[in-house]
Design a protein around this motif. Sequence first.
Motif, PDB file in Angstrom:
ATOM      1  N   LYS A 197      31.691  30.995  41.966  1.00  0.00           N
ATOM      2  CA  LYS A 197      32.444  32.229  42.239  1.00  0.00           C
ATOM      3  C   LYS A 197      33.776  32.224  41.500  1.00  0.00           C
ATOM      4  O   LYS A 197      34.199  33.246  40.938  1.00  0.00           O
ATOM      5  CB  LYS A 197      32.667  32.398  43.745  1.00  0.00           C
ATOM      6  N   ASN A 198      34.452  31.082  41.514  1.00  0.00           N
ATOM      7  CA  ASN A 198      35.742  31.001  40.816  1.00  0.00           C
ATOM      8  C   ASN A 198      35.571  31.146  39.309  1.00  0.00           C
ATOM      9  O   ASN A 198      36.399  31.750  38.631  1.00  0.00           O
ATOM     10  CB  ASN A 198      36.437  29.676  41.138  1.00  0.00           C
TER      11      ASN A 198
ATOM     12  N   TYR B 212      34.900  34.795  38.661  1.00  0.00           N
ATOM     13  CA  TYR B 212      36.143  35.533  38.899  1.00  0.00           C
ATOM     14  C   TYR B 212      37.094  35.361  37.719  1.00  0.00           C
ATOM     15  O   TYR B 212      37.688  36.327  37.228  1.00  0.00           O
ATOM     16  CB  TYR B 212      36.790  35.040  40.199  1.00  0.00           C
ATOM     17  N   ALA B 213      37.225  34.128  37.253  1.00  0.00           N
ATOM     18  CA  ALA B 213      38.116  33.869  36.113  1.00  0.00           C
ATOM     19  C   ALA B 213      37.627  34.572  34.858  1.00  0.00           C
ATOM     20  O   ALA B 213      38.420  35.163  34.107  1.00  0.00           O
ATOM     21  CB  ALA B 213      38.225  32.365  35.866  1.00  0.00           C
TER      22      ALA B 213
ATOM     23  N   GLU C 197      43.356  32.103  42.122  1.00  0.00           N
ATOM     24  CA  GLU C 197      43.938  33.449  41.987  1.00  0.00           C
ATOM     25  C   GLU C 197      45.388  33.379  41.526  1.00  0.00           C
ATOM     26  O   GLU C 197      45.811  34.139  40.646  1.00  0.00           O
ATOM     27  CB  GLU C 197      43.854  34.199  43.329  1.00  0.00           C
TER      28      GLU C 197
ATOM     29  N   ARG D 280      36.097  37.227  34.619  1.00  0.00           N
ATOM     30  CA  ARG D 280      36.310  38.677  34.757  1.00  0.00           C
ATOM     31  C   ARG D 280      37.788  39.039  34.725  1.00  0.00           C
ATOM     32  O   ARG D 280      38.179  40.052  34.129  1.00  0.00           O
ATOM     33  CB  ARG D 280      35.680  39.134  36.078  1.00  0.00           C
ATOM     34  N   GLU D 281      38.642  38.216  35.324  1.00  0.00           N
ATOM     35  CA  GLU D 281      40.032  38.601  35.545  1.00  0.00           C
ATOM     36  C   GLU D 281      41.012  38.101  34.479  1.00  0.00           C
ATOM     37  O   GLU D 281      42.109  38.642  34.357  1.00  0.00           O
ATOM     38  CB  GLU D 281      40.505  38.102  36.925  1.00  0.00           C
TER      39      GLU D 281
END
Length: 483
Positions: free
Chosen positions: A423-424, A427-428, A400, A430-431
């Motif tokens: 998950k990471n 997440y990456a 994050e 998407r973000e």
Amino acid sequence: MSKLVNKSMSTKRFLIINGEKVETPKYASLYSPYSGEEIAQIAMADKDLTIQAITAAYNARELMAKMPAYQRANILEKVVALLKEKADEAAEIISRESAKPIMFAKAEVERTIETYKFSAEEAKRIHGETIPFDAAVGGVGRIGYTLREPIGVVGAITPFNFPMNLVAHKVGPAIAAGNTIVLKPASQTPLSALFIAEIFEEAGLPAGVLNVVTGPGGIVGDAIVEDDRVSMVTFTGSPSVGIGIRNKAGLKKTTLELGSNSALIIDKDIDIDQMIDRCIMGAFSNQGQVCISLQRVYAHEDVYEQFVAKFTEAAKKLKIGDPLDPDTYISSLISRGEAERVLGWIEETKYSEATIVTGGKLQDGILEPTIITDADHSLKVSCQEAFAPVVIVNKVSSVEEAIGQVNDSRFGLQAGIYTNNVKNALYASRELHVGGVMINDVPTYRVDQMPYGGVKESGTGREGIKYALEEMTEMKLVVWNQS
């Protein structure tokens, strides 16, 4: 009228307008970035000659628009075949004019061949779609469909760092779509573009379809951007020039690929040994003069020390020297001025808490591969585009935190993350605020058919043959009333 060429003047290179080699009143010496020797004398076009090239393209547009798709594809296939035959010659031209090490120049020629091959294939796949008109009350009794039509004259302005393949990314889809082109190559690398134009002539491309105009960007580029007969401008280069083009282009379509300071996140629990070679390629291939060159690394604190040590060890082994030596990995930047700029940026880090782990100096005029740790985001080597063999490596405590660092940039072309955590990775993906996210690879990854482009100051529009072709056509709707 333009003055045609006396063929005996072998060191001179001329404009190509309407299928003819055209002389100019002025020529500029082209020097090797590595040796400093003169390679050729390059024609310097003025505004009138640029307008002449635009006129040739404009007059050829109807011929090209009516050329059947199979003929456009056949011409592009012939270019592929000819370039395969002349691959070694093409690579040497790239290497001499840009100081790109020959190993990377050969790889660029292979990619250029592939780009024209994709263009030939996409020429046969230009199609619209049918519209379900009866889905609306007012559409009952009607059928309709869309067509893709050529946009007309495409103005293409290309950079020095991939002087053959980035020309192909503009010329290939433009011809596949049935357009004509006025091409202004980078001042340091015109020979690649002129070489390709001769190949297209040999492949049977009609006169006037591809015109190559060498000369100053402020004269040639402005004339292309401002002429109402040019329907679209496609440009790869610096944000400042790209923004200027956007401001001058009016209602023309523009595709702008404007660079980045691309970043890689390294999560914990990653096998560092398996990724070092990719990071070396990402950071140091073509002297870091790549729009998606790996410039920033954010490594998790659990693997940070190990990564820095192994990355540094590998960087120190890279051979520096003559670009025509098959073992050379790092050679000269495109100009002495660029080397001095980057040395100034490296010097700035010495007045901060950053550490130059390796490199940071010239070796026989060549900038050594440079790794800097603990670089504050405000330093130029971090927040601006280095376009040099310089990479910063900073420690983070979480993915994050790393994503926040990556996104804290005015650029957003591509980014990468190495992680074994699904998950990471999700997440990456998407973000991260970028045009492309590479999972378990460096941000420098590109194959030529994928959509390629960025957000923020990294530009507008997408390259990649199918996607460029869509930008280079206009959609027309046809509706039949059956009642």
